[in-house]
Scaffold this active site. Structure first.
Site, PDB file in Angstrom:
ATOM      1  N   TYR A 101       0.501  -1.128  -0.221  1.00  0.00           N
ATOM      2  CA  TYR A 101      -0.207  -0.070   0.036  1.00  0.00           C
ATOM      3  C   TYR A 101       0.972   0.854  -0.708  1.00  0.00           C
ATOM      4  O   TYR A 101       2.212   1.709   1.201  1.00  0.00           O
ATOM      5  CB  TYR A 101      -0.701  -0.101   1.375  1.00  0.00           C
ATOM      6  CG  TYR A 101      -1.534   1.292   1.703  1.00  0.00           C
ATOM      7  CD1 TYR A 101      -3.158   0.968   0.821  1.00  0.00           C
ATOM      8  CD2 TYR A 101      -1.358   2.037   1.920  1.00  0.00           C
ATOM      9  CE1 TYR A 101      -3.718   2.419   0.532  1.00  0.00           C
ATOM     10  CE2 TYR A 101      -2.052   3.542   1.840  1.00  0.00           C
ATOM     11  CZ  TYR A 101      -3.676   3.589   1.268  1.00  0.00           C
ATOM     12  OH  TYR A 101      -4.299   4.855   1.773  1.00  0.00           O
ATOM     13  N   GLU A 189      -3.358   7.613  -3.772  1.00  0.00           N
ATOM     14  CA  GLU A 189      -3.365   5.964  -3.225  1.00  0.00           C
ATOM     15  C   GLU A 189      -2.980   5.093  -4.588  1.00  0.00           C
ATOM     16  O   GLU A 189      -3.724   4.698  -5.462  1.00  0.00           O
ATOM     17  CB  GLU A 189      -4.614   5.272  -2.787  1.00  0.00           C
ATOM     18  CG  GLU A 189      -4.506   4.590  -2.026  1.00  0.00           C
ATOM     19  CD  GLU A 189      -6.032   4.359  -1.024  1.00  0.00           C
ATOM     20  OE1 GLU A 189      -6.764   4.406   0.341  1.00  0.00           O
ATOM     21  OE2 GLU A 189      -6.822   3.488  -2.086  1.00  0.00           O
TER      22      GLU A 189
END
Ligand code: GDP
Ligand code: MN
Length: 379
Positions: A101, A189
């Protein structure tokens, strides 16, 4: 404002971020040429403005062209968390070794952007924050210094990436930050950012949200379609008239002028044990028509037991507010009790107009809020 994955990827690719090759299609027939262009190694990704598509079955891995056609058709006819699928991103399938992530977002309390990373990718970051908070690392970026190589070192270490990937990571962070600045991003993101079987880093999923207060600088990205998915009907209606509407889950409606006053009213309602159903900010200097519109949007909500109007007249005139209240009550034959607090410009005039119609006007905010809460409890 949320962008679709394919829009985010188109933008971020221009910044040199490692995005897989892709083709965007809007009918299942186009899947054949996309398949050929990507040499038959593809993933089909439904384009909707919600996450968790993988779990919802909206990401497909066809093995043959026949299967690709069938799965594309399936995706176009499905709804993902209630949203229809108008486009599919046909993308080169990446061979994934590890899912990570990587995000960048604005931290208001730190007054700067922060890098957020975790070696656990492909799961919603909120979930990781609950179950494995230690897996998340937050690294603030000094706005006067920007992204520097040591940030990449820190990220690489936390993501357990090898030295070989340091250069790639360094470029990714640098370019992400540049893209975030240029687009007034609230969030960029990559979930997952992946380490591929052949040792490269790639952005398999991408999100780019633009700060709503900066949309006027990115009008090329604003569309009716997006508004429809992002906002409720009431919000769209309110925006048309220059008003802001927010829906909550209680039973008291609030109409006020100015975000600060509306927020304070809401806090006070909570303080006295009430719950707000919805609120509408008419801003400064609203006309009678705008206020009527605002009231009519609020009272459409069947959960409403009381309507509390809290207006501090400045450039907003109390008589305009009073006239709007009277005409809305008459037009919609409003039955629910109304508590009105009105002070400031043309207060006397406003009061007269309302009292003539039997509506009692208060000048103390606390008193008005208490009364509204009480009425909501008994009705
Ligand atoms: P989301 O569920 O809406 O966040 O959609 P993602 O784009 O993140 O895809 C969900 C999951 O599908 C990822 O976490 C991966 O496990 C898998 N996935 C997506 N794209 C690829 C790909 O190109 N190759 C492989 N092997 N898996 C993928
Ligand atoms: Mn994802």
């Amino acid at each position: 404002m949320k962008l679709y994955e394919y829009e985010a990827k188109q933008i971020l690719q221009k910044y040199g971020l490692p995005i897989p090759k892709g083709v965007i299609i809007s009918s299942h027939k186009e899947v054949v040429s996309a398949w050929e262009k990507l040499c038959g190694n593809v993933v089909l990704k439904a384009q909707v403005l919600v996450g968790g598509r993988g779990k919802a079955g909206a990401i497909k891995f066809p093995e043959s062209i026949e299967e690709a056609k069938q799965l594309a058709q399936e995706l176009f006819s499905m709804k993902v968390k209630g949203l229809p699928v108008a486009r599919i991103l046909v993308e080169e399938k990446v061979r994934i070794k590890r899912e990570l992530y990587l995000g960048m977002t604005f931290d208001r309390s730190l007054k700067r952007f922060v890098i957020i990373c975790s070696p656990m990718g492909g799961i919603e970051i909120e979930e990781i924050a609950m179950s494995h908070p230690e897996a998340i690392k937050v690294i603030p970026i000094d706005p006067f210094i920007g992204v520097r190589p040591y940030h990449a070192m820190e990220v690489c270490k936390h993501l357990k990436l090898k030295k070989e990937n340091y250069k790639e990571l360094s470029a990714i962070l640098f370019n992400m930050y540049k893209a975030a600045m240029d687009h007034d991003a609230e969030l960029i993101e990559f979930n997952p950012l992946v380490l591929t079987e052949d040792g490269k880093v790639m952005c398999v999923d991408a999100r780019l949200n633009i700060d709503d207060n900066a949309t006027f600088r990115h009008m090329e990205l604003v569309s009716e379609e997006r508004m429809k998915y992002e906002l409720s009907d009431e919000e769209i209606e309110a925006r048309k008239y220059g008003l802001s509407y927010v829906k909550l889950d209680g039973d008291i409606g609030i109409l006020g002028n100015g975000a600060g006053l509306v927020m304070a009213t809401m806090d006070m309602v909570n303080l006295y044990g009430g719950k707000v159903a919805n609120f509408l900010d008419i801003g400064g200097g609203a006309s009678k028509e705008q206020i009527e519109k605002g009231l009519s949007i609020l009272i459409k909500d069947p959960r409403l037991k009381v309507l509390l109007v809290n207006v501090l007249g400045g450039i907003t005139r109390c008589d305009e507010v009073a006239k709007a209240i009277v005409s809305t009550i008459e037009k919609f034959k409003i039955k629910i009790p109304m508590v009105v607090r009105l002070v400031g410009t043309n207060e006397e005039l406003g009061r007269e107009i309302l009292e003539e119609k039997g509506i009692h006007v208060l000048s103390d905010m606390e008193e008005a809020v208490k009364k509204a809460v009480e009425l909501a409890k008994v009705s």
